[in-house]
Design a protein around this motif. Structure first.
Motif, PDB file in Angstrom:
ATOM      1  N   LEU A  47       0.830  -1.210   0.000  1.00 44.40           N
ATOM      2  CA  LEU A  47       0.000   0.000   0.000  1.00 44.40           C
ATOM      3  C   LEU A  47       0.862   1.257   0.000  1.00 44.40           C
ATOM      4  N   TYR A  51      -1.084   8.895   2.478  1.00 46.30           N
ATOM      5  CA  TYR A  51      -2.533   9.039   2.611  1.00 46.30           C
ATOM      6  C   TYR A  51      -2.806  10.254   3.481  1.00 46.30           C
ATOM      7  N   GLY A  56      -9.041   8.977   4.680  1.00 45.26           N
ATOM      8  CA  GLY A  56      -8.102   8.471   3.687  1.00 45.26           C
ATOM      9  C   GLY A  56      -7.191   7.402   4.250  1.00 45.26           C
ATOM     10  N   GLY A  60      -7.824   3.855   2.904  1.00 43.50           N
ATOM     11  CA  GLY A  60      -6.734   3.489   2.011  1.00 43.50           C
ATOM     12  C   GLY A  60      -5.756   2.496   2.573  1.00 43.50           C
ATOM     13  N   VAL A  61      -5.713   2.387   3.898  1.00 42.72           N
ATOM     14  CA  VAL A  61      -4.743   1.480   4.522  1.00 42.72           C
ATOM     15  C   VAL A  61      -5.454   0.387   5.324  1.00 42.72           C
ATOM     16  N   ARG A  64      -8.115  -1.765   3.504  1.00 49.81           N
ATOM     17  CA  ARG A  64      -7.486  -2.582   2.459  1.00 49.81           C
ATOM     18  C   ARG A  64      -6.664  -3.722   3.050  1.00 49.81           C
TER      19      ARG A  64
END
Length: 136
Positions: A47, A51, A56, A60-61, A64
């Motif tokens: 990843l 971010y 986010g 995003g982390v 995921r």
């Protein structure tokens, strides 16, 4: 004595972030992050990138990681604090959902905490060990 749940001491804020992550409480995790947080996952990490915003970071982390790995955990064990800087030595453990291969790797995290919120995070990890557990 200051209550841990409301303490603005940098190490306490960072510890609350790890506890929220371990509990899967993304709301509590977002509460530790500044609105303009910069969260950097190391180059070579699945990843990789920076971010911004609490949403986010979690979208995003954390979300995921949860989608691709079973039981992803960051086990924080040693804290080194110097003013607003907090370095945490830790270990990631998980099992990749696609391959069934485990990962167990040491990491270092550098946080900057201001005003009781994490404003910056940078990850240092052996990315090859993480990628070894992933599909080719």
């Amino acid at each position: 004595m200051t209550d841990f749940a409301t303490s603005t001491a940098p190490a306490d804020v960072v510890r609350r972030q790890y506890l929220a992550s371990a509990a899967g409480d993304l709301g509590a995790l977002r509460a530790t992050l500044a609105p303009d947080v910069e969260w950097t996952e190391m180059a070579g990490f699945p990843l990789a990138g920076t971010y911004r915003t609490p949403e986010g970071v979690t979208g995003g982390v954390m979300e995921r990681l949860g989608a691709d790995w079973d039981d992803w955990a960051a086990h924080d064990d040693t804290y080194v604090t110097d003013g607003e800087n907090v370095v945490v030595l830790a270990r990631y453990t998980a099992v990749n959902k696609a391959t069934g291969r485990p990962v167990d790797v040491r990491v270092a995290h550098h946080f900057i905490v201001r005003g009781g919120l994490i404003v910056r995070f940078e990850q240092f990890v052996d990315t090859a060990k993480v990628r070894d557990a992933m599909p080719a």
